[in-house]
Design a protein around this motif. Structure first.
Motif, PDB file in Angstrom:
ATOM      1  N   ASP A  39      11.034  11.062   4.107  1.00  0.00           N
ATOM      2  CA  ASP A  39      11.521   9.798   3.558  1.00  0.00           C
ATOM      3  C   ASP A  39      11.090   8.641   4.457  1.00  0.00           C
ATOM      4  O   ASP A  39      10.871   8.826   5.661  1.00  0.00           O
ATOM      5  CB  ASP A  39      13.050   9.818   3.450  1.00  0.00           C
ATOM      6  CG  ASP A  39      13.538  10.794   2.392  1.00  0.00           C
ATOM      7  OD1 ASP A  39      12.772  11.052   1.450  1.00  0.00           O
ATOM      8  OD2 ASP A  39      14.672  11.311   2.542  1.00  0.00           O
ATOM      9  N   PRO A  40      10.981   7.426   3.896  1.00  0.00           N
ATOM     10  CA  PRO A  40      10.551   6.269   4.688  1.00  0.00           C
ATOM     11  C   PRO A  40      11.300   6.050   5.996  1.00  0.00           C
ATOM     12  O   PRO A  40      10.658   5.759   7.011  1.00  0.00           O
ATOM     13  CB  PRO A  40      10.746   5.099   3.708  1.00  0.00           C
ATOM     14  CG  PRO A  40      10.489   5.713   2.374  1.00  0.00           C
ATOM     15  CD  PRO A  40      11.096   7.091   2.459  1.00  0.00           C
ATOM     16  N   PRO A  41      12.644   6.182   6.053  1.00  0.00           N
ATOM     17  CA  PRO A  41      13.309   5.969   7.353  1.00  0.00           C
ATOM     18  C   PRO A  41      12.837   6.956   8.421  1.00  0.00           C
ATOM     19  O   PRO A  41      12.691   6.586   9.592  1.00  0.00           O
ATOM     20  CB  PRO A  41      14.795   6.176   7.025  1.00  0.00           C
ATOM     21  CG  PRO A  41      14.904   5.856   5.571  1.00  0.00           C
ATOM     22  CD  PRO A  41      13.628   6.377   4.977  1.00  0.00           C
ATOM     23  N   ASP A  42      12.594   8.221   8.030  1.00  0.00           N
ATOM     24  CA  ASP A  42      12.125   9.207   8.999  1.00  0.00           C
ATOM     25  C   ASP A  42      10.691   8.898   9.452  1.00  0.00           C
ATOM     26  O   ASP A  42      10.335   9.108  10.612  1.00  0.00           O
ATOM     27  CB  ASP A  42      12.188  10.608   8.393  1.00  0.00           C
ATOM     28  CG  ASP A  42      13.621  11.055   8.119  1.00  0.00           C
ATOM     29  OD1 ASP A  42      14.503  10.655   8.897  1.00  0.00           O
ATOM     30  OD2 ASP A  42      13.850  11.762   7.132  1.00  0.00           O
ATOM     31  N   ILE A  43       9.874   8.403   8.529  1.00  0.00           N
ATOM     32  CA  ILE A  43       8.502   8.024   8.885  1.00  0.00           C
ATOM     33  C   ILE A  43       8.522   6.918   9.928  1.00  0.00           C
ATOM     34  O   ILE A  43       7.777   6.956  10.926  1.00  0.00           O
ATOM     35  CB  ILE A  43       7.730   7.572   7.633  1.00  0.00           C
ATOM     36  CG1 ILE A  43       7.570   8.745   6.656  1.00  0.00           C
ATOM     37  CG2 ILE A  43       6.359   7.021   8.010  1.00  0.00           C
ATOM     38  CD1 ILE A  43       6.984   8.345   5.321  1.00  0.00           C
ATOM     39  N   CYS A  44       9.386   5.935   9.742  1.00  0.00           N
ATOM     40  CA  CYS A  44       9.460   4.816  10.680  1.00  0.00           C
ATOM     41  C   CYS A  44       9.972   5.264  12.051  1.00  0.00           C
ATOM     42  O   CYS A  44       9.544   4.737  13.080  1.00  0.00           O
ATOM     43  CB  CYS A  44      10.361   3.721  10.112  1.00  0.00           C
ATOM     44  SG  CYS A  44       9.686   2.928   8.626  1.00  0.00           S
ATOM     45  N   SER A  58       1.131   4.458   9.399  1.00  0.00           N
ATOM     46  CA  SER A  58       0.678   3.241   8.724  1.00  0.00           C
ATOM     47  C   SER A  58      -0.388   3.519   7.680  1.00  0.00           C
ATOM     48  O   SER A  58      -0.872   2.588   7.022  1.00  0.00           O
ATOM     49  CB  SER A  58       0.125   2.243   9.751  1.00  0.00           C
ATOM     50  OG  SER A  58       1.119   1.866  10.681  1.00  0.00           O
ATOM     51  N   ALA A  59      -0.744   4.788   7.510  1.00  0.00           N
ATOM     52  CA  ALA A  59      -1.823   5.144   6.592  1.00  0.00           C
ATOM     53  C   ALA A  59      -1.453   4.823   5.148  1.00  0.00           C
ATOM     54  O   ALA A  59      -0.321   5.054   4.711  1.00  0.00           O
ATOM     55  CB  ALA A  59      -2.161   6.629   6.734  1.00  0.00           C
ATOM     56  N   ASP A  60      -2.408   4.290   4.397  1.00  0.00           N
ATOM     57  CA  ASP A  60      -2.166   3.950   2.994  1.00  0.00           C
ATOM     58  C   ASP A  60      -1.759   5.166   2.171  1.00  0.00           C
ATOM     59  O   ASP A  60      -0.926   5.069   1.264  1.00  0.00           O
ATOM     60  CB  ASP A  60      -3.416   3.311   2.382  1.00  0.00           C
ATOM     61  CG  ASP A  60      -3.513   1.825   2.687  1.00  0.00           C
ATOM     62  OD1 ASP A  60      -2.533   1.263   3.223  1.00  0.00           O
ATOM     63  OD2 ASP A  60      -4.560   1.225   2.396  1.00  0.00           O
ATOM     64  N   CYS A  61      -2.345   6.338   2.480  1.00  0.00           N
ATOM     65  CA  CYS A  61      -2.040   7.531   1.683  1.00  0.00           C
ATOM     66  C   CYS A  61      -0.572   7.921   1.814  1.00  0.00           C
ATOM     67  O   CYS A  61       0.028   8.457   0.863  1.00  0.00           O
ATOM     68  CB  CYS A  61      -2.951   8.686   2.089  1.00  0.00           C
ATOM     69  SG  CYS A  61      -2.719   9.262   3.801  1.00  0.00           S
ATOM     70  N   VAL A  62       0.031   7.664   2.984  1.00  0.00           N
ATOM     71  CA  VAL A  62       1.442   7.987   3.189  1.00  0.00           C
ATOM     72  C   VAL A  62       2.323   7.098   2.327  1.00  0.00           C
ATOM     73  O   VAL A  62       3.216   7.556   1.603  1.00  0.00           O
ATOM     74  CB  VAL A  62       1.819   7.847   4.678  1.00  0.00           C
ATOM     75  CG1 VAL A  62       3.333   7.983   4.863  1.00  0.00           C
ATOM     76  CG2 VAL A  62       1.083   8.896   5.506  1.00  0.00           C
ATOM     77  N   TRP A  63       2.068   5.790   2.372  1.00  0.00           N
ATOM     78  CA  TRP A  63       2.936   4.846   1.662  1.00  0.00           C
ATOM     79  C   TRP A  63       2.619   4.760   0.177  1.00  0.00           C
ATOM     80  O   TRP A  63       3.479   4.370  -0.620  1.00  0.00           O
ATOM     81  CB  TRP A  63       2.858   3.478   2.338  1.00  0.00           C
ATOM     82  CG  TRP A  63       3.489   3.542   3.680  1.00  0.00           C
ATOM     83  CD1 TRP A  63       2.863   3.713   4.883  1.00  0.00           C
ATOM     84  CD2 TRP A  63       4.892   3.533   3.964  1.00  0.00           C
ATOM     85  NE1 TRP A  63       3.784   3.784   5.895  1.00  0.00           N
ATOM     86  CE2 TRP A  63       5.032   3.680   5.368  1.00  0.00           C
ATOM     87  CE3 TRP A  63       6.031   3.403   3.180  1.00  0.00           C
ATOM     88  CZ2 TRP A  63       6.276   3.704   5.990  1.00  0.00           C
ATOM     89  CZ3 TRP A  63       7.274   3.419   3.795  1.00  0.00           C
ATOM     90  CH2 TRP A  63       7.388   3.569   5.178  1.00  0.00           C
ATOM     91  N   GLU A  64       1.405   5.126  -0.212  1.00  0.00           N
ATOM     92  CA  GLU A  64       1.088   5.211  -1.648  1.00  0.00           C
ATOM     93  C   GLU A  64       2.006   6.217  -2.329  1.00  0.00           C
ATOM     94  O   GLU A  64       2.439   6.033  -3.466  1.00  0.00           O
ATOM     95  CB  GLU A  64      -0.368   5.630  -1.830  1.00  0.00           C
ATOM     96  CG  GLU A  64      -0.843   5.646  -3.269  1.00  0.00           C
ATOM     97  CD  GLU A  64      -1.445   4.319  -3.708  1.00  0.00           C
ATOM     98  OE1 GLU A  64      -1.351   4.020  -4.908  1.00  0.00           O
ATOM     99  OE2 GLU A  64      -2.000   3.602  -2.856  1.00  0.00           O
ATOM    100  N   SER A  65       2.324   7.306  -1.593  1.00  0.00           N
ATOM    101  CA  SER A  65       3.183   8.352  -2.162  1.00  0.00           C
ATOM    102  C   SER A  65       4.640   7.919  -2.242  1.00  0.00           C
ATOM    103  O   SER A  65       5.435   8.521  -2.970  1.00  0.00           O
ATOM    104  CB  SER A  65       3.071   9.629  -1.326  1.00  0.00           C
ATOM    105  OG  SER A  65       3.642   9.451  -0.033  1.00  0.00           O
ATOM    106  N   LYS A  66       5.035   6.892  -1.500  1.00  0.00           N
ATOM    107  CA  LYS A  66       6.420   6.414  -1.507  1.00  0.00           C
ATOM    108  C   LYS A  66       6.640   5.290  -2.517  1.00  0.00           C
ATOM    109  O   LYS A  66       7.772   5.048  -2.940  1.00  0.00           O
ATOM    110  CB  LYS A  66       6.825   5.930  -0.103  1.00  0.00           C
ATOM    111  CG  LYS A  66       6.570   6.942   1.002  1.00  0.00           C
ATOM    112  CD  LYS A  66       7.198   8.287   0.701  1.00  0.00           C
ATOM    113  CE  LYS A  66       6.791   9.340   1.717  1.00  0.00           C
ATOM    114  NZ  LYS A  66       7.263  10.696   1.332  1.00  0.00           N
ATOM    115  N   LEU A  67       5.587   4.596  -2.857  1.00  0.00           N
ATOM    116  CA  LEU A  67       5.697   3.512  -3.840  1.00  0.00           C
ATOM    117  C   LEU A  67       5.896   4.070  -5.238  1.00  0.00           C
ATOM    118  O   LEU A  67       5.409   5.169  -5.551  1.00  0.00           O
ATOM    119  CB  LEU A  67       4.439   2.649  -3.807  1.00  0.00           C
ATOM    120  CG  LEU A  67       4.268   1.724  -2.595  1.00  0.00           C
ATOM    121  CD1 LEU A  67       2.823   1.259  -2.485  1.00  0.00           C
ATOM    122  CD2 LEU A  67       5.210   0.529  -2.709  1.00  0.00           C
ATOM    123  N   PRO A  68       6.614   3.349  -6.123  1.00  0.00           N
ATOM    124  CA  PRO A  68       6.718   3.784  -7.521  1.00  0.00           C
ATOM    125  C   PRO A  68       5.334   3.876  -8.153  1.00  0.00           C
ATOM    126  O   PRO A  68       4.406   3.157  -7.759  1.00  0.00           O
ATOM    127  CB  PRO A  68       7.550   2.669  -8.172  1.00  0.00           C
ATOM    128  CG  PRO A  68       8.255   2.002  -7.040  1.00  0.00           C
ATOM    129  CD  PRO A  68       7.354   2.111  -5.857  1.00  0.00           C
TER     130      PRO A  68
END
Length: 285
Positions: A39-44, A58-68
């Protein structure tokens, strides 16, 4: 002899410890593959470990999976302009803020821990019977509303509040609530007090809540309004979104139209829509 041997072992031990791999030696790609499942809090939190983890986090592939899945629609809907060089992490952070739209009468944001979309509509975005007659209703300022204003009912025979929202919801199940309070709150000598002067009529007949969607879903509930002085999220019902590429129109209302008695002393703050997994948590918020 013993001292020389001891020194030799110590030196060898230091070399061995230097050759032992550490967290910084793990490739960023491997770390990013693990972060995809957190989850995002654990990533941070993990991003604070070292430079390698910070880069992977900070990788785009990580946050792409968290975005709707339809985050591009959300960006276009909520922002006049967003820098083209924004990373997916920066877009996620922007979407987690309360983002006003429709003249500031509505807000949308992502729930930080899961990326679920949440929306709220102010009392000024609702259709309220008699709102133009100050004998019945008034808009009053308050710090207890995210919109800084609530609609306050003094007294009325025919009570009806409704509204509608058309939005491209991400796939999922959503719950809709009315945020209401019996009594008018204020502060006196730094303490919060609630004026019960106009509260009456809500214990005689229940309030009827309804919602319907453009694809034929319906929900109905009813309850008596109680707990003066407390903001309560009254659950109207749930609806399911199966396609995020098409808009869903949601219509909702709350009524108490038994004209055998008057009712009053009610603050109408807003309507909230949350992912249903937060239903119990938000019901008591």
């Amino acid at each position: 002899m013993g001292a020389g041997f001891s020194g030799f072992v110590s030196e060898e031990g230091d070399v061995a410890s230097l050759l032992k791999p550490g967290l910084g030696d793990i490739p960023e790609g491997c770390i990013a593959s693990v972060l995809l499942h957190l989850d995002p809090p654990d990533i941070c939190k993990l991003a604070r470990l070292n430079r390698t983890f910070r880069g992977a986090a900070s990788a785009d592939c990580v946050w792409e999976s968290k975005l709707p899945g339809n985050y591009q629609y959300l960006v276009e809907k909520l922002f006049d302009e967003i820098p083209s060089d924004f990373s997916r992490k920066e877009i996620y952070a922007w979407l987690c803020r309360p983002n006003p739209f429709d003249g500031g009468t509505k807000e949308a944001w992502l729930e930080k821990s899961t990326g679920g979309i949440c929306l709220s509509m102010s009392s000024k975005a609702l259709s309220i019977t008699g709102i133009d007659d100050r004998r019945y209703w008034n808009y009053i300022p308050t710090e207890e509303s995210r919109f800084r204003t609530v609609a306050y009912l003094q007294q009325i025979w025919w009570f009806e509040v409704g509204g509608e929202l058309e939005f491209h919801f991400p796939v999922g199940t959503y719950s809709l609530f009315f945020r209401l309070q019996l009594g008018r709150a204020s502060k006196r000598l730094g303490r919060r007090i609630c004026n019960p002067e106009h509260i009456h009529g809500w214990d005689i007949k229940p309030v009827r809540f309804q919602l319907s969607t453009s694809d034929g879903q319906h929900a109905l509930s009813q309850c008596y309004l109680d707990e003066p002085g407390n903001w309560i999220n009254y659950h109207v019902g749930d609806f399911v979104v199966e396609n995020s590429n098409t808009s869903t129109k949601v219509k909702f209302s709350m009524t108490q139209i038994d004209c055998t008695h008057t009712k009053g002393g009610l603050c109408v703050d807003s309507v909230f829509i949350y992912p249903s997994e937060f239903r119990e948590k938000r019901k008591g918020f």
